[in-house]
Design a protein around this motif. Structure first.
Motif, PDB file in Angstrom:
ATOM      1  N   SER A 136      31.126  37.924  20.544  1.00 10.74           N
ATOM      2  CA  SER A 136      30.834  39.067  21.403  1.00 10.74           C
ATOM      3  C   SER A 136      31.916  39.132  22.478  1.00 10.74           C
ATOM      4  CB  SER A 136      29.454  38.937  22.041  1.00 10.74           C
ATOM      5  OG  SER A 136      29.424  37.809  22.891  1.00 10.74           O
ATOM      6  N   ILE A 137      31.883  40.166  23.245  1.00 10.59           N
ATOM      7  CA  ILE A 137      32.823  40.286  24.358  1.00 10.59           C
ATOM      8  C   ILE A 137      32.084  39.847  25.612  1.00 10.59           C
ATOM      9  CG2 ILE A 137      34.164  41.895  25.754  1.00 10.59           C
ATOM     10  CD1 ILE A 137      34.809  43.387  23.137  1.00 10.59           C
ATOM     11  N   ARG A 138      32.525  38.722  26.169  1.00 11.34           N
ATOM     12  CA  ARG A 138      31.896  38.132  27.349  1.00 11.34           C
ATOM     13  C   ARG A 138      32.267  38.903  28.605  1.00 11.34           C
ATOM     14  NH1 ARG A 138      33.219  34.355  31.242  1.00 11.34           N
ATOM     15  NH2 ARG A 138      35.338  34.179  30.465  1.00 11.34           N
ATOM     16  N   VAL A 139      33.545  39.217  28.754  1.00 13.52           N
ATOM     17  CA  VAL A 139      34.049  39.920  29.931  1.00 13.52           C
ATOM     18  C   VAL A 139      35.052  40.971  29.474  1.00 13.52           C
ATOM     19  CG1 VAL A 139      35.324  39.684  32.103  1.00 13.52           C
ATOM     20  CG2 VAL A 139      33.768  37.872  31.381  1.00 13.52           C
ATOM     21  N   ALA A 140      34.950  42.161  30.034  1.00 13.25           N
ATOM     22  CA  ALA A 140      35.934  43.223  29.771  1.00 13.25           C
ATOM     23  C   ALA A 140      36.447  43.684  31.126  1.00 13.25           C
ATOM     24  CB  ALA A 140      35.289  44.383  29.011  1.00 13.25           C
ATOM     25  N   GLU A 141      37.709  43.384  31.387  1.00 11.31           N
ATOM     26  CA  GLU A 141      38.304  43.689  32.688  1.00 11.31           C
ATOM     27  C   GLU A 141      39.335  44.797  32.554  1.00 11.31           C
ATOM     28  OE1 GLU A 141      40.090  40.048  33.975  1.00 11.31           O
ATOM     29  OE2 GLU A 141      38.178  38.980  34.071  1.00 11.31           O
ATOM     30  N   PHE A 142      39.337  45.697  33.529  1.00  8.12           N
ATOM     31  CA  PHE A 142      40.347  46.749  33.615  1.00  8.12           C
ATOM     32  C   PHE A 142      41.153  46.468  34.876  1.00  8.12           C
ATOM     33  CE2 PHE A 142      41.173  51.298  35.094  1.00  8.12           C
ATOM     34  CZ  PHE A 142      42.310  51.441  34.319  1.00  8.12           C
ATOM     35  N   HIS A 143      42.407  46.069  34.691  1.00  4.68           N
ATOM     36  CA  HIS A 143      43.285  45.735  35.813  1.00  4.68           C
ATOM     37  C   HIS A 143      44.178  46.921  36.135  1.00  4.68           C
ATOM     38  CE1 HIS A 143      42.696  41.262  35.894  1.00  4.68           C
ATOM     39  NE2 HIS A 143      42.205  41.541  34.699  1.00  4.68           N
ATOM     40  N   ASN A 144      44.280  47.240  37.409  1.00  7.12           N
ATOM     41  CA  ASN A 144      45.234  48.250  37.890  1.00  7.12           C
ATOM     42  C   ASN A 144      46.309  47.530  38.687  1.00  7.12           C
ATOM     43  OD1 ASN A 144      42.500  50.145  38.138  1.00  7.12           O
ATOM     44  ND2 ASN A 144      44.310  51.204  37.425  1.00  7.12           N
ATOM     45  N   TYR A 145      47.557  47.848  38.363  1.00  7.99           N
ATOM     46  CA  TYR A 145      48.686  47.259  39.078  1.00  7.99           C
ATOM     47  C   TYR A 145      49.541  48.371  39.657  1.00  7.99           C
ATOM     48  CZ  TYR A 145      47.667  42.990  36.444  1.00  7.99           C
ATOM     49  OH  TYR A 145      47.064  41.890  35.905  1.00  7.99           O
ATOM     50  N   ARG A 146      50.008  48.158  40.859  1.00  8.70           N
ATOM     51  CA  ARG A 146      51.027  49.008  41.471  1.00  8.70           C
ATOM     52  C   ARG A 146      52.281  48.157  41.606  1.00  8.70           C
ATOM     53  NH1 ARG A 146      47.304  51.517  46.306  1.00  8.70           N
ATOM     54  NH2 ARG A 146      46.146  52.996  45.031  1.00  8.70           N
ATOM     55  N   ILE A 181      47.740  46.176  45.460  1.00  9.32           N
ATOM     56  CA  ILE A 181      48.743  46.293  44.397  1.00  9.32           C
ATOM     57  C   ILE A 181      48.200  45.741  43.082  1.00  9.32           C
ATOM     58  CG2 ILE A 181      50.765  46.388  45.901  1.00  9.32           C
ATOM     59  CD1 ILE A 181      51.149  43.384  45.464  1.00  9.32           C
ATOM     60  N   HIS A 182      47.010  45.124  43.131  1.00  8.07           N
ATOM     61  CA  HIS A 182      46.331  44.667  41.916  1.00  8.07           C
ATOM     62  C   HIS A 182      44.838  44.617  42.196  1.00  8.07           C
ATOM     63  CE1 HIS A 182      44.905  41.113  39.325  1.00  8.07           C
ATOM     64  NE2 HIS A 182      44.862  42.206  38.587  1.00  8.07           N
ATOM     65  N   VAL A 183      44.077  45.341  41.392  1.00  3.50           N
ATOM     66  CA  VAL A 183      42.616  45.273  41.471  1.00  3.50           C
ATOM     67  C   VAL A 183      42.055  45.143  40.057  1.00  3.50           C
ATOM     68  CG1 VAL A 183      42.362  46.560  43.638  1.00  3.50           C
ATOM     69  CG2 VAL A 183      42.290  47.788  41.461  1.00  3.50           C
ATOM     70  N   THR A 184      40.843  44.624  39.987  1.00  2.00           N
ATOM     71  CA  THR A 184      40.154  44.434  38.714  1.00  2.00           C
ATOM     72  C   THR A 184      38.811  45.136  38.777  1.00  2.00           C
ATOM     73  OG1 THR A 184      41.162  42.242  38.540  1.00  2.00           O
ATOM     74  CG2 THR A 184      39.298  42.707  37.074  1.00  2.00           C
ATOM     75  N   ARG A 185      38.477  45.838  37.707  1.00  2.00           N
ATOM     76  CA  ARG A 185      37.140  46.421  37.557  1.00  2.00           C
ATOM     77  C   ARG A 185      36.513  45.778  36.323  1.00  2.00           C
ATOM     78  NH1 ARG A 185      40.370  50.478  39.539  1.00  2.00           N
ATOM     79  NH2 ARG A 185      39.541  51.537  41.371  1.00  2.00           N
ATOM     80  N   GLY A 200      54.819  45.648  42.475  1.00  2.00           N
ATOM     81  CA  GLY A 200      54.649  44.359  43.141  1.00  2.00           C
ATOM     82  C   GLY A 200      53.396  43.616  42.721  1.00  2.00           C
ATOM     83  N   GLY A 201      52.468  44.285  42.031  1.00  4.29           N
ATOM     84  CA  GLY A 201      51.232  43.647  41.601  1.00  4.29           C
ATOM     85  C   GLY A 201      51.458  42.742  40.403  1.00  4.29           C
ATOM     86  N   ALA A 202      50.679  41.666  40.324  1.00  2.00           N
ATOM     87  CA  ALA A 202      50.854  40.717  39.229  1.00  2.00           C
ATOM     88  C   ALA A 202      49.640  39.804  39.137  1.00  2.00           C
ATOM     89  CB  ALA A 202      52.105  39.869  39.464  1.00  2.00           C
ATOM     90  N   LEU A 203      49.576  39.111  38.048  1.00  2.00           N
ATOM     91  CA  LEU A 203      48.689  37.965  37.872  1.00  2.00           C
ATOM     92  C   LEU A 203      49.650  36.791  37.691  1.00  2.00           C
ATOM     93  CD1 LEU A 203      45.734  37.094  37.602  1.00  2.00           C
ATOM     94  CD2 LEU A 203      45.929  37.461  35.159  1.00  2.00           C
ATOM     95  N   PRO A 204      50.177  36.260  38.821  1.00  2.00           N
ATOM     96  CA  PRO A 204      51.330  35.367  38.761  1.00  2.00           C
ATOM     97  C   PRO A 204      51.048  33.931  38.330  1.00  2.00           C
ATOM     98  CG  PRO A 204      50.652  35.637  41.024  1.00  2.00           C
ATOM     99  CD  PRO A 204      49.778  36.546  40.189  1.00  2.00           C
TER     100      PRO A 204
END
Length: 132
Positions: A89-99, A45-49, A101-105
């Motif tokens: 600069s950009i140190r980290v670039a994350e693409f989060h997918n949520y379905r 329900i939550h993944v990071t690329r 119920g997904g969260a970064l709580p």
């Protein structure tokens, strides 16, 4: 520091194109917290690329990168942070997918090692969703 909000950083059509491009990159999806990133059926329900892998973000998304850096500089000035941003600069670039119920709580979450953190919502929150 206080949160700096910029509504409309991306137009909806731009965001849709980015989501399609990010998804086509074939980057490995990662889960962060096993007991929070899967539902009761074992579906994610939550993944990071991580878009910075192999220099991908810098080479494939230079316009977006430059816009984000300009936004960070603008926030620094408008918020009076007083940060030296000449060589950022950009140190980290994350693409989060949520379905659903997904969260970064974790409300105390922060990005250790980052001078400024920028979050860009590519989709509007669905019913019950919120961004803080």
């Amino acid at each position: 520091t206080a949160v700096f909000r910029q509504q409309g950083f991306l137009r909806p059509a731009e965001a849709e194109r980015l989501v399609r491009r990010f998804n086509r990159l074939g980057l490995q999806p990662y889960t962060n917290v096993e007991d929070q990133d899967y539902d009761s059926k074992g579906e994610w329900i939550h993944v990071t690329r991580y878009l910075q892998d192999g220099g991908c973000f810098r080479t494939k998304f230079p316009k977006l990168r430059n816009r984000i850096l300009a936004l960070a500089r603008r926030a620094n000035v408008e918020q009076g942070w007083g940060l030296d941003m000449r060589e950022i600069s950009i140190r980290v670039a994350e693409f989060h997918n949520y379905r659903k119920g997904g969260a970064l709580p974790d409300m105390d979450h922060y990005d250790k090692g980052s001078l400024v953190t920028i979050d860009i919502m590519l989709d509007p929150p669905v019913s019950g969703g919120r961004f803080e």
